[in-house]
Design a protein around this motif. Structure first.
Motif, short mmCIF file in Angstrom:
data_model
loop_
_atom_site.label_atom_id
_atom_site.label_comp_id
_atom_site.label_asym_id
_atom_site.label_seq_id
_atom_site.Cartn_x
_atom_site.Cartn_y
_atom_site.Cartn_z
N ASP A 156 3.08 4.74 4.20
CA ASP A 156 4.51 4.61 4.02
C ASP A 156 5.10 3.95 5.26
O ASP A 156 5.64 4.59 6.14
CB ASP A 156 5.16 5.97 3.78
N PHE A 233 3.98 7.44 -7.92
CA PHE A 233 4.79 7.56 -6.70
C PHE A 233 5.43 8.94 -6.59
O PHE A 233 5.53 9.49 -5.49
CB PHE A 233 5.86 6.46 -6.67
N ALA A 238 6.78 10.09 -2.98
CA ALA A 238 7.62 8.94 -2.62
C ALA A 238 8.71 8.78 -3.68
O ALA A 238 8.66 7.87 -4.52
CB ALA A 238 6.78 7.68 -2.50
N GLU A 240 11.88 7.91 -3.42
CA GLU A 240 12.71 6.70 -3.33
C GLU A 240 12.00 5.51 -3.97
O GLU A 240 12.62 4.69 -4.64
CB GLU A 240 13.03 6.40 -1.87
N ALA A 241 10.69 5.41 -3.75
CA ALA A 241 9.94 4.32 -4.36
C ALA A 241 9.88 4.49 -5.87
O ALA A 241 9.98 3.50 -6.62
CB ALA A 241 8.53 4.25 -3.78
N SER A 244 12.84 3.10 -7.69
CA SER A 244 13.11 1.66 -7.53
C SER A 244 12.09 0.85 -8.32
O SER A 244 11.33 0.06 -7.76
CB SER A 244 13.06 1.28 -6.05
N GLU A 371 2.60 -1.98 -3.78
CA GLU A 371 3.66 -1.77 -2.81
C GLU A 371 5.00 -1.87 -3.51
O GLU A 371 5.21 -2.70 -4.39
CB GLU A 371 3.57 -2.79 -1.68
N ARG A 372 5.91 -1.00 -3.10
CA ARG A 372 7.23 -0.98 -3.72
C ARG A 372 8.27 -0.79 -2.64
O ARG A 372 8.21 0.16 -1.85
CB ARG A 372 7.32 0.11 -4.78
N PHE A 374 12.12 -0.18 -1.12
CA PHE A 374 13.32 0.58 -1.43
C PHE A 374 14.23 0.56 -0.21
O PHE A 374 13.78 0.44 0.93
CB PHE A 374 12.98 2.03 -1.82
N LYS A 379 9.30 0.73 2.47
CA LYS A 379 8.27 0.30 1.54
C LYS A 379 7.19 1.38 1.49
O LYS A 379 6.76 1.90 2.52
CB LYS A 379 7.68 -1.04 1.98
N SER A 380 6.77 1.72 0.29
CA SER A 380 5.70 2.70 0.10
C SER A 380 4.54 2.04 -0.64
O SER A 380 4.73 1.05 -1.36
CB SER A 380 6.20 3.91 -0.70
#
Length: 736
Positions: A156, A233, A238, A240-241, A244, A371-372, A374, A379-380
């Motif tokens: 993360d 996620f 995660a 927040e990820a 999004s 990878e995502r 936010f 990024k996570s």
């Protein structure tokens, strides 16, 4: 300009050059290719690496390992990861971590000690990296290697460090396993090598269509929906990820990915069709390659890999070996040949480096890094895998091994091709295009008089070349030179120069060679005026601004002549920092917006995009604002400009006294009021040479044209009006 100021401006760059060389020659030269274990041990107290430790033993062995003790009790071993495994990241230099491994095979502690990763240096807080590394502390390295990504700490980290943190994690595990085996730890002994499954059967035919290839396992599939990734996620914490997503519909495909080894002839012919034979010739003997194709909202290639960089979203894993692909391993295809294949957005072949010990007949896994992003910079990451095992139908039993007999002489072993040669072979097409462009530019300069006498042709040629520089050299080939290359060159002179390091990037090497050669003829102008993608981008945007009637600001010359010194000061500061801390200098070199605007296509954190945008906005009213006053690379190239052997720019004695037209129209104000052209600031745009030959703009040429017209007329010509050449001559003041 006053004589004293003029003299000082001409002496300043050569003095900087001499001072720079003094520092280079006087700086101490460190040992080359030596372990830094002893240095790192001196910087980290034993208790910080091993709880309860009070001293290190003297490092022993090659690569070296230091025993860590608490009193007389052996607690474990300390070593540097880069001594045992390849830990090279984006920078091309190793990421060095001091690792403590307990006698039970667990990571007792780890500290990041040295690296040159530009993406990490720029914006990731040290605490983030330290937190990531701390996630491995207390973990059993054999269990980490066996369980794969499921057992490893979650990643993360803010955008841009994907490859770096992945290299850190892999090098920690692999180096620890090697040390455990070298020290004979229980459970870490090498397992017996399993007998090969068999050899490829040349007579076997693969299924004829896409469905058949999927059905018998020749082609493997990894299918993920947006909802499945969201759930993953959430399970990883995660939130927040997870909130999004790429699509609001959870049933949409996140990725629909297919993978197959196209170096297996039967599979390769089905997927590539007639292209297979030409492709097979590009592989070295025994080299393997895989095809990866996909649809969906997520691309397995991503947009973050750069010239010479790594595809950070995919990795091939076989046993304890992890293989990552760089851009020179990659070939892009338009489609696959197999009947029934779906329309696929991404179809790519990745060659496995010849130095990797990959056996296509043994099982392997393809790991996909998801990878995502936010928020502004968060990024996570998660990893998903698909396994591959070549179907048994493609194999035949191996013949019995012959009984070994004594040999009186050994056959010569062919040396592996150097990596830089492989990269040149992979880039031969791009190198050829660049060489042709450089040959064209050389022709433009050598025959500049014939070109500039035709103003419209000159203008079209210049605009076309600048477009080529921005779109092909810059955004496609990503061959943007940087002051970092200059600093790295001087650092190599001090620490052990190796040509192969600079040959690793063919386009950059060719551009540097051409730039160095052109300095002898045209000072820095050949690069700054024609070959620099960011400089070309500035000029094209300024041209567009003028067409839109954006007001242009002309900096008074006495202010301009002082501001140009700023870029020399910036370069000297960067150069001085690099002598003792190259990593810090690389971080400070972000004063150049090249990486943001050219290499990463503005796909970066907002502070960098805002900075690059501000410079481009300033350029709309002050042409080439960054080139004039801030560019450290321009300063570095201008310093040896006095070495040039020729002066190609022609002038009249009236230039500057009294005519100021060229000086007023010079896009970078390189022409002094008295008519002198400053070679340190000139970008060789040839605009002044176009004016030199223009019989409608240059007063001298206008007088000559009027005389010709007077004496060529059959009837007595009217007496032409006398032209008074003032200090500032405008086109509207001249007769038509």
């Amino acid at each position: 300009m006053q004589p004293s100021l003029r003299t000082a401006s001409r002496l300043f760059p050569p003095l900087l050059w001499l001072v720079g060389w003094f520092f280079v020659l006087a700086a101490p030269t460190p040992a080359i290719a030596q372990s830094r274990l002893a240095e790192f041990l001196a910087a980290v107290p034993p208790a910080q690496l091993f709880p309860g430790a009070d001293h290190y033993d003297v490092p022993q062995g090659n690569p070296p390992v230091a025993m860590v003790r608490g009193g007389e009790r052996l607690l474990g071993y300390a070593f540097v990861n880069a001594d045992w495994v390849d830990s090279t990241g984006y920078s091309g230099k190793p990421i060095q971590i001091l690792v403590g491994l307990s006698t039970e095979g667990k990571i007792a502690g780890a500290r990041l000690m040295a690296h040159h990763e530009p993406i990490v240096l720029i914006g990731i807080p040290p605490a983030k990296i330290a937190q990531f590394i701390a996630g491995y502390v207390g973990r059993d390295v054999l269990a980490l290697a066996h369980n794969g990504p499921e057992g490893q700490p979650p990643v993360d980290i803010i955008s841009g460090a994907t490859v770096t943190v992945t290299v850190i994690g892999e090098s920690l595990i692999q180096s620890s396993i090697k040390v455990a085996r070298a020290e004979g730890m229980a459970g870490a002994a090498l397992a017996a090598v399993a007998a090969p499954r068999g050899a490829l059967d040349p007579a076997h035919q693969a299924p004829a269509d896409w469905i058949g290839l999927l059905g018998d396992g020749s082609l493997r599939r990894l299918q993920l929906t947006v909802g499945e990734v969201n759930d993953a996620f959430l399970r990883a914490g995660a939130k927040e990820a997870a909130n999004s997503p790429e699509s609001t519909n959870p049933t949409d495909f996140f990725i629909d990915l297919y993978v197959a080894p196209v170096s297996v002839p039967a599979i390769g012919r089905r997927l590539l069709g007639e292209r297979y034979d030409a492709f097979a010739k590009t592989l070295a003997p025994g080299q393997q390659a895989i095809l990866i194709a996909a649809n969906g909202a997520y691309s397995f290639k991503g947009s973050g890999y750069v010239r010479g960089g790594i595809f950070d979203r995919i990795a091939l894993i076989q046993g304890e070996q992890t293989i990552r692909f760089r851009d020179h391993d990659h070939t892009r295809l338009g489609d696959v040949h197999a009947p029934g294949a779906p329309d696929l957005r991404d179809v790519d072949i990745f060659r496995i480096p010849a130095t990797s010990h990959f056996d296509v007949t043994e099982p392997w896994r393809l790991q996909l890094l998801v990878e995502r992003a936010f928020g502004a910079r968060g990024k996570s990451f998660l990893t998903f895998e698909t396994s591959y095992r070549l179907p048994d139908a493609y194999l035949m039993p191996l013949p019995a091994a012959p009984i070994a007999t004594p040999r009186t002489e050994t056959a010569p072993v062919a040396a592996a091709m150097p990596v830089w040669r492989i990269m040149w072979r992979a880039k031969i097409g791009q190198v050829s295009i660049l060489a042709a462009a450089l040959a064209l530019l050389t022709g433009i300069f050598f025959f500049q008089d014939a070109l500039v006498k035709r103003p419209k042709l000159y203008d079209w040629v210049r605009v076309a070349y600048l477009l080529f520089t921005v779109f092909w050299i810059g955004w496609y080939a990503e061959a943007q030179l940087s002051v970092v290359n200059v600093l790295a060159f001087f650092d190599a002179l001090r620490t052990g120069f190796r040509w192969d390091y600079f040959l690793m990037a063919p386009l950059i090497f060719v551009l540097w060679f051409a730039t160095a050669a052109s300095i002898l003829f045209w000072n820095r102008g050949a690069f700054c005026g024609w070959l620099c993608p960011f400089g070309a981008l500035q000029e094209l945007l300024n041209r567009a601004a003028k067409l839109l009637h954006v007001p242009q600001l002309r900096v008074p010359f006495f202010i301009h002549s002082r501001l140009v010194a700023v870029k020399y000061v910036i370069f000297l500061i960067l150069f001085g920092i690099s002598l003792s801390a190259l990593a810090t200098a690389e971080q400070a070199a972000e004063v150049e917006p090249f990486k943001t605007a050219i290499i990463l296509h503005f796909a970066r954190g907002w502070p960098f995009v805002l900075y690059a945008g501000a410079l481009l906005a300033a350029n709309l009213t002050v042409e080439r604002f960054f080139c004039r006053y801030l560019c450290p690379l321009g300063a570095a190239l201008a310093i040896p400009a006095r070495l040039r052997m020729f002066d190609w720019l022609r002038r009249y004695r009236e230039c500057g006294n009294p005519c100021q037209r060229c000086g007023n129209e010079c896009p970078v104000q390189a022409i002094h009021p008295e008519g002198h052209i400053n070679p340190n600031e000139c970008i060789q745009c040839l605009h002044c040479q176009m004016l030199y030959h223009h019989d409608q703009k240059c007063p001298v040429m206008i007088q000559r044209r009027l005389k010709r017209e007077k004496y060529s007329s059959s009837s007595p010509p009217a007496i032409p009006p006398r032209i008074k050449v003032s200090a500032v001559t405008r086109e509207t003041d001249l007769p038509r």
